[in-house]
Scaffold this active site. Sequence first.
Site, PDB file in Angstrom:
ATOM      1  N   THR A  13       0.839  -1.180   0.000  1.00 20.72           N
ATOM      2  CA  THR A  13       0.000   0.000   0.000  1.00 20.72           C
ATOM      3  C   THR A  13       0.871   1.225   0.000  1.00 20.72           C
ATOM      4  OG1 THR A  13      -1.839  -0.968   1.184  1.00 20.72           O
ATOM      5  CG2 THR A  13      -1.728   1.389   1.205  1.00 20.72           C
ATOM      6  N   LYS A  45      -8.260   1.576  -1.899  1.00 19.23           N
ATOM      7  CA  LYS A  45      -7.857   1.899  -0.534  1.00 19.23           C
ATOM      8  C   LYS A  45      -8.102   3.355  -0.182  1.00 19.23           C
ATOM      9  CE  LYS A  45      -4.192  -1.311  -1.522  1.00 19.23           C
ATOM     10  NZ  LYS A  45      -2.770  -1.414  -1.773  1.00 19.23           N
ATOM     11  N   GLY A  57      -7.752   7.501   3.151  1.00 21.88           N
ATOM     12  CA  GLY A  57      -6.975   6.415   2.568  1.00 21.88           C
ATOM     13  C   GLY A  57      -6.374   5.602   3.695  1.00 21.88           C
ATOM     14  N   SER A 136       3.921   1.035   2.739  1.00 25.64           N
ATOM     15  CA  SER A 136       5.266   0.545   2.428  1.00 25.64           C
ATOM     16  C   SER A 136       5.992   1.410   1.414  1.00 25.64           C
ATOM     17  CB  SER A 136       5.196  -0.898   1.928  1.00 25.64           C
ATOM     18  OG  SER A 136       4.385  -0.981   0.785  1.00 25.64           O
TER      19      SER A 136
END
Length: 183
Positions: A13, A45, A57, A136
Amino acid sequence: MADNSSFPDWHGTTILAVRKGGKTVVAGDGQVSMGPTIVKGTAKKVRTLAGGRVIAGFAGSTADAFTLIERLEAKLEQYPEQLARACVDLAKDWRTDRYLRRLEAMLIVADKDQILTVTGVGDVLEPEHGVAAIGSGGNYALAAARALVDVEGLDAEEVARKAMAIAADICVYTNGSLTVEVL
């Protein structure tokens, strides 16, 4: 803390928020990974809340994030037009409630005036420079957006899209399938 070694190793993500020129944009990639495997490439997301006046988000566990977004929606109903107050109240509940404390997710929440990062340790952070990112690939997207945000001729959405493309080129847990919401 519980032993989560039997749970899949979920990664991925990148969520990025950019505020520039009176526009606020939240963009998220669509990749969901389990270990070295991409299990979905088109996840959404990023969501609009409060009748389209707020964008959220999320990064982390999807079920946990949905729980937090539902709680945030209730706080936004309780405190209409008061995004910071709703987020602080959510963060307080998240930190002190026994059930919520176990949730593993982070949120970026934005309205037309502000961007906030909300965490389970009680943080509600308003970024400097009008840019925030989580996930990430968040640091890659953040660095790219910070470099692009002052470029003349690029609006908030263009900055977000370019920064997300850079993050997708660098982070193996981020793809180019974007959900972009604009206020």
